[in-house]
Design an enzyme around this catalytic site. Structure first.
Site, PDB file in Angstrom:
ATOM      1  N   ASP A  74     -37.582 -40.480  43.877  1.00 16.60           N
ATOM      2  CA  ASP A  74     -38.057 -41.117  42.656  1.00 16.60           C
ATOM      3  C   ASP A  74     -38.909 -42.310  43.113  1.00 16.60           C
ATOM      4  O   ASP A  74     -38.893 -42.676  44.288  1.00 16.60           O
ATOM      5  CB  ASP A  74     -36.849 -41.566  41.830  1.00 16.60           C
ATOM      6  CG  ASP A  74     -37.232 -42.423  40.644  1.00 16.60           C
ATOM      7  OD1 ASP A  74     -38.097 -41.992  39.865  1.00 16.60           O
ATOM      8  OD2 ASP A  74     -36.679 -43.530  40.511  1.00 16.60           O
ATOM      9  N   ASP A 125     -40.122 -45.712  40.849  1.00 14.62           N
ATOM     10  CA  ASP A 125     -39.703 -47.023  40.344  1.00 14.62           C
ATOM     11  C   ASP A 125     -38.197 -47.209  40.483  1.00 14.62           C
ATOM     12  O   ASP A 125     -37.412 -46.378  40.023  1.00 14.62           O
ATOM     13  CB  ASP A 125     -40.092 -47.165  38.867  1.00 14.62           C
ATOM     14  CG  ASP A 125     -41.589 -47.113  38.652  1.00 14.62           C
ATOM     15  OD1 ASP A 125     -42.225 -48.168  38.706  1.00 14.62           O
ATOM     16  OD2 ASP A 125     -42.126 -46.001  38.444  1.00 14.62           O
ATOM     17  N   ASP A 183     -36.470 -59.419  31.975  1.00 11.16           N
ATOM     18  CA  ASP A 183     -35.291 -58.615  32.317  1.00 11.16           C
ATOM     19  C   ASP A 183     -35.028 -57.537  31.266  1.00 11.16           C
ATOM     20  O   ASP A 183     -34.571 -56.437  31.595  1.00 11.16           O
ATOM     21  CB  ASP A 183     -34.054 -59.506  32.455  1.00 11.16           C
ATOM     22  CG  ASP A 183     -34.061 -60.313  33.741  1.00 11.16           C
ATOM     23  OD1 ASP A 183     -34.905 -60.027  34.618  1.00 11.16           O
ATOM     24  OD2 ASP A 183     -33.228 -61.231  33.869  1.00 11.16           O
ATOM     25  N   ASP A 225     -32.562 -43.791  41.551  1.00  9.77           N
ATOM     26  CA  ASP A 225     -31.766 -44.977  41.211  1.00  9.77           C
ATOM     27  C   ASP A 225     -31.087 -44.880  39.853  1.00  9.77           C
ATOM     28  O   ASP A 225     -30.442 -45.832  39.426  1.00  9.77           O
ATOM     29  CB  ASP A 225     -32.657 -46.227  41.229  1.00  9.77           C
ATOM     30  CG  ASP A 225     -33.607 -46.272  40.041  1.00  9.77           C
ATOM     31  OD1 ASP A 225     -33.560 -47.255  39.280  1.00  9.77           O
ATOM     32  OD2 ASP A 225     -34.382 -45.322  39.863  1.00  9.77           O
TER      33      ASP A 225
END
Length: 215
Positions: A9, A11, A40, A167
């Site tokens: 992956d 990002d 955030d 992730d």
């Protein structure tokens, strides 16, 4: 494991793109007189593709402006996607190790390939990848396994000979649905709880630990 291909992956796995995405999103919202968001908060929207990112930034109350905001965001991000974005620690070492071992290195991402190539070229690692697929190459987004299936067919690799590294739970489920081995990294965008729930074959806190897994 007899791994011949490692699929990544982008990002949250290879690159930390959170600030560039957040800056471009807030610039777009500000230009169109819409409320901006904490960086955030915007970062937590990353992973499902640009459409989902923009929808989450807008919220239901401003969804009628989706097309306008999407186009403006694409323009803004395309012009500034390499300002703050960096490789995560260990990425170059891992890619060099895989290349030395003559493993196939591939990319399966929800980011359009023109931007992925621009970023990876800027960071000096584009040439490690033999195949790169993005949302423009498939009809179905992760966790649907289509992107992995198409990629494996292109390089003539069986699912059991491939490892997908990501992730998020979307990445892990995508790999599992395609029949590959799966490895989750914990330093990216998704929560550790969601990663554990997806039940990857491996969980690593540092990408360089991939070298130990594949040595």
């Amino acid at each position: 494991m007899n791994i011949k291909t490692v699929i990544f992956d982008l990002d949250g796995t290879l690159i930390d793109s959170r600030k560039d995405i957040a800056v471009a999103a807030n610039k777009t919202l500000s230009e169109l007189n819409l409320p901006t968001l904490p960086e955030d908060t915007i970062a937590s929207f990353i992973g499902g593709g640009v459409d989902i990112l923009v929808k989450r930034c807008l919220g239901e109350q401003n969804m009628h402006r989706f097309d306008e905001v999407l186009q403006n965001y694409k323009n803004n991000y395309g012009q500034s996607c390499t300002v703050y974005t960096t490789l995560y620690p260990g990425v170059k070492e891992v890619l060099a190790f895989l290349k030395k071992r003559e493993m196939e290195i591939a990319l399966a991402t929800n980011k359009v390939i023109s931007l992925s190539e621009k970023i990876l070229e800027h960071l000096g690692v584009r040439n490690y990848f033999s195949v790169m697929l993005g949302p423009e190459h498939v009809k179905n987004r992760k966790p649907n396994p289509e992107i992995i299936n198409v990629l494996l067919e292109k390089i003539n690799t069986k699912p059991e000979e491939a490892l997908y590294v990501g992730d998020s739970e979307l990445d892990i489920l995508c790999g599992k649905n395609a029949g590959t081995h799966t490895c989750a990294v914990t330093y990216g965008i998704a929560s550790i709880e969601s990663i554990i729930e997806a039940d990857p074959d491996f969980i690593i806190t540092d990408l360089k630990k991939l070298i130990l897994l594949l040595a």
